[in-house]
Scaffold this active site. Structure first.
Site: not given
Length: 331
Positions: A119, A144, A148, A199
């Site tokens: 993470d 990760d 984010d 992404r």
């Protein structure tokens, strides 16, 4: 004639404040705070970046040194901070920067590379953070995400950033159970996604305005709209490599709904190169996506072109800049 945003934000140290285009336009960072000078590349202690980031008062953080800061844990930043790397070359490695329940943050002209651990993101924005501008940063090779944005964090602009050597580049919206992420609003513009796998971003629930970005040679898809997402893609350059599908749609069920739904993409004047397939949905689709003019009056956008592509390749990510002079705290 190519017109780029932010032509004058380097004329003075604090000229960045409140100048972002898009949803992050109100971010003032540490505009009204004192200057904090990072004099140590240590993970913590006097003169370190961590020491400045955790202080509660507004600060405009600059660097008197260049080099690598190896973080042994996430570096948490409190509200009303600017982390301004202009004038030096600072690389963040080991872990990343965490923006948790904070507001008015500007992060400018840093490198993020080699983040390790479960993470571990380059810049992690969660929960309930807002009024954030990330500008001219280079991000690559984290375990990760690179950036984010989740858990009700909103009103964020990411501009002139370089993304490379990575898989899951940018996630916006945590998962289908976090229905409060419907509040998320993000602008991404003049960024270079250079061979990253997927992404760019992947979005759930929220609204994202993409304009004048250059995305090339993705490994799965360029942009993904998952449950209830609205993506307005405007004047971007999508240049395919081996994979041709530009827009992907992953149906999911929101925790408070019965039906399974994907998101929607509206494409306006995007340029698709090297066989890139727009893969837009037919029927109910783009007309149901928000328009940025509903939220902010102006932004600097131009038709996609080879000239724009070349400029984005040069002008994104960390830049070798002189440190602007500081005229002091405005009255």
């Amino acid at each position: 004639m190519t017109t780029l945003p932010y032509a004058d934000v380097d004329c003075n140290l604090r000229a960045l404040a409140g100048r972002a285009e898009g949803f992050g336009r109100f971010a003032v960072g540490g505009l009204h705070g004192d200057l904090y000078v990072v004099t140590s590349l240590a993970d913590d202690g006097p003169g370190s970046l961590r020491e400045g980031g955790r202080r509660r008062e507004p600060l405009w953080i600059v660097f008197a040194v260049s080099g690598t800061i190896h973080l042994n844990s996430y570096l948490s930043v409190s509200s009303h901070k600017t982390i301004d790397g202009r004038g030096q070359r600072i690389k963040i490695t080991g872990k990343g920067i965490r923006l948790k329940e904070c507001e008015h943050i500007i992060i400018c002209n840093l490198e993020f590379e080699g983040g390790r651990g479960h993470d571990v993101d380059g810049i992690q924005i969660k929960p309930k953070s807002r009024h954030i501008w990330i500008d001219r940063c280079s991000l690559r090779d984290y375990d990760d995400g690179l950036i984010d944005i989740t858990r009700q964090s909103t009103d964020i602009t990411v501009s002139r950033c370089y993304f490379g050597q990575h898989d899951k580049t940018m996630l916006i919206g945590a998962d289908p159970s976090h229905v409060d992420d419907r509040c998320i609003r993000v602008t991404i513009h003049h960024c270079f996604f250079d061979g990253t796998r997927q992404r760019h971003p992947r979005l759930r629930f929220g609204k994202v305005h993409l304009y004048n970005n250059y995305t090339r040679n993705w490994g799965i898809y360029a942009v993904c709209a998952s449950v209830e997402a609205q993506v307005f893609s405007q004047c971007n350059i999508y240049e395919a490599g081996g994979k041709k599908k530009t827009f992907e749609y992953y149906p999911e069920k929101a925790a408070d709904k019965e039906e399974v739904r994907a998101g929607l993409v509206r494409s306006e004047n995007d340029l698709f190169l090297n066989g890139a397939q727009a893969s837009l949905l037919t029927g109910a689709g783009g007309e149901c996506v928000f328009h940025p003019s509903e939220h902010y009056p102006t932004w600097t956008v131009e038709p996609p072109s080879d000239t724009l592509k070349q400029i984005i390749k040069i002008c994104t990510g960390w830049q070798s800049l002189s440190s602007p002079s500081d005229h002091g705290v405005p009255k």
